[in-house]
Enzyme design. Structure first.
Site, PDB file in Angstrom:
ATOM      1  N   ALA A  43      43.263  55.438  40.006  1.00  0.00           N
ATOM      2  CA  ALA A  43      42.025  54.651  39.959  1.00  0.00           C
ATOM      3  C   ALA A  43      41.486  54.553  38.540  1.00  0.00           C
ATOM      4  O   ALA A  43      40.276  54.564  38.320  1.00  0.00           O
ATOM      5  CB  ALA A  43      40.988  55.291  40.887  1.00  0.00           C
ATOM      6  N   ARG A 100      40.938  41.231  35.432  1.00  0.00           N
ATOM      7  CA  ARG A 100      40.941  39.964  36.182  1.00  0.00           C
ATOM      8  C   ARG A 100      39.809  39.863  37.185  1.00  0.00           C
ATOM      9  O   ARG A 100      39.538  38.773  37.704  1.00  0.00           O
ATOM     10  CB  ARG A 100      42.289  39.774  36.886  1.00  0.00           C
ATOM     11  CG  ARG A 100      43.398  39.296  35.956  1.00  0.00           C
ATOM     12  CD  ARG A 100      44.690  39.065  36.693  1.00  0.00           C
ATOM     13  NE  ARG A 100      45.407  40.317  36.955  1.00  0.00           N
ATOM     14  CZ  ARG A 100      46.498  40.414  37.691  1.00  0.00           C
ATOM     15  NH1 ARG A 100      47.001  39.330  38.274  1.00  0.00           N
ATOM     16  NH2 ARG A 100      47.095  41.586  37.866  1.00  0.00           N
TER      17      ARG A 100
END
Length: 471
Positions: free
Chosen positions: A14, A20
């Site tokens: 993580a 994006r």
């Protein structure tokens, strides 16, 4: 015989920023069905009975760690140098442990407990050094292909850009989830190099290292490709939400809940709903909302962290952190704000707002009224346009209304004030003093009547002119 005592570990990756997503929020904290993606992965891991979870954080690491709390150990990756490097950050917590370690991504929230359990079980039974979780992809373009030998053993994982035409025709793909023998995982990671275009250390390189050392590399093919969906942008986030909400809705319908239009019903992961409840379209049940049995919730309602007891009816209303008792009715167009409490059989009608207040059993507040910072007893009738005036600009004050009181329309109750049992207020009154039992409060200007006043008004003159012109 396979030992049931083999320890299970999970490493959740993580650390990525998720450029994006076009967001200042770390990618793994974007929500699917009301929960951050990384927390959904953690929930699944813990439900699979693992002994320890380590989450590797990087960008926004403090935020991620705060979200997960004490349920996961935290390892920090200061530089994002690839998946292999990320897992090495967990070596201090897991490197000397015996057992199996599952590698999962914090941005792939759709894997089920059943899939994790089957992967663990297959890996242990086969005695593999590593087992790759795979799936048949309807369109495998962009995925790493699984290349097997004649016996079904995994030879390698080949990426799209490196695949031959024959390999590109393969439809079995890598989902990015693996189970390793824990000690072999960290031993092989130390042999991974960054001799590639990106200059990063890749976890899949360990498969070739272990295979050449004579260890078995296996694969477990899961049935549902949708589970493997990773989220890298807002489009994929919407798709993940669609899949998860469909899964949640199907669960509730299978357990006796009627969803009139499941496609347009939005239910979060932790919501509970009783049997024979009917939910119309465009309803959102969010957070830790709990709905009883035989409840009706009509179109347009939105409930957040709200508890609704059996046989209540919610009609096109919004609620946050509220409580609705058995058989109570709300709406249409009511707003129950935090600490609103409607007792059994109570009614808060159209355009009624309730906040930090109790509306007692079978009491009714039908329309166009505000109830704030108050305790209202049982069988009370509150007329239209009533306002519990609770705020002087600096402090909020409480109002108490006893049982069987009758509050006339357009009454203003100026807190702090207490109305005893079976009191009455005259319509249009502004009540500033306490009322004793059985008393009536009247607080309004005396009406003055001026006879024949109409003829002197500009309105009368205008009406006379219009009548004359018409004649």
């Amino acid at each position: 015989m396979v030992s049931k005592m083999t320890k299970r570990y999970v490493v959740i990756l993580a650390a990525g920023k998720g450029t994006r997503m076009k967001s200042t929020l770390p990618k793994v904290l974007h929500q699917v069905a009301g929960k951050p993606m990384v927390e959904l992965v953690l929930d699944t891991a813990l439900a699979a009975g693992v002994n320890q979870v380590v989450t590797v954080v990087g960008y926004g690491g403090d935020q991620v760690a705060k979200q997960l709390g004490q349920r996961s150990a935290i390892a920090r990756q200061a530089e994002q140098l690839g998946t292999g490097h990320a897992i090495l950050m967990a070596e201090d917590q897991l490197g000397d442990q015996d057992g199996m370690t599952l590698i999962a991504s914090g941005d792939a929230p759709l894997f089920t407990v059943e899939t994790f359990n089957k992967l663990f079980e297959m890996h242990e039974k086969a005695g593999n050094a590593v087992t790759v979780l795979t799936a048949e992809a309807p369109n495998p373009y962009g995925y790493g292909r699984i290349v097997r030998d004649a016996l079904g053993n995994v030879i390698r994982i080949v990426e799209q850009k490196d695949a031959t035409p024959a390999e590109q025709a393969l439809t079995e793909v890598n989902t990015g989830v693996y189970v390793f023998n824990n000690r072999l995982l960290f031993e092989s990671l130390h042999e991974v190099t960054n001799d590639n275009a990106q200059g990063e250390y890749y976890l899949p390189d360990t498969l070739e290292i272990l295979r050449t050392q004579g260890y078995t590399v296996g694969a477990y093919k899961m049935a549902d490709f949708d589970e493997s969906m990773g989220v890298n942008d807002r489009i994929a986030l919407a798709q993940a939400n669609r899949v998860m909400r469909q899964r949640i809705n199907q669960y509730h319908m299978a357990n006796g809940v009627t969803l009139v239009d499941p496609v347009n019903t939005y239910i979060d992961q932790d919501v509970q709903i009783g049997q024979d409840t009917v939910i119309e379209p465009n309803v959102s049940l969010l957070g830790h909302t709990k709905i009883g049995a035989r409840v009706t919730i009509t179109a347009g309602s939105r409930l957040v962290n709200t508890q609704v007891e059996d046989a209540a009816q919610i009609d096109a209303s919004h609620m946050e952190d509220a409580y609705v008792g058995e058989g109570a009715t709300v709406g249409p167009y009511a707003h129950l704000r935090p600490k609103a409490h409607l007792a059994e059989g109570a009614h808060a009608g159209n355009f009624v707002e309730v906040k930090n207040a109790i509306l007692g059993a079978h009491s009714k507040m039908g329309h166009l009224s505000y109830l704030g910072d108050a305790t209202v007893g049982e069988d009370v009738n509150i007329g239209a346009g009533t306002v519990f005036v609770n705020y002087d600009g600096l402090h909020k004050y409480h109002t108490n209304v006893g049982d069987r009181a009758f509050i006339g329309s357009n009454t203003k109750l100026i807190a702090p004030v207490t109305l005893a049992d079976e009191t009455i207020t005259a319509a249009g009154s502004t009540i500033t003093n306490d009322l004793p039992k059985h008393a009536m409060g009247i607080a309004r200007a005396r009406q003055t009547t001026k006879p024949a006043f109409w003829s002197w008004t500009p309105l009368a003159q205008k009406f006379d002119e219009q009548t004359a012109n018409h004649d």
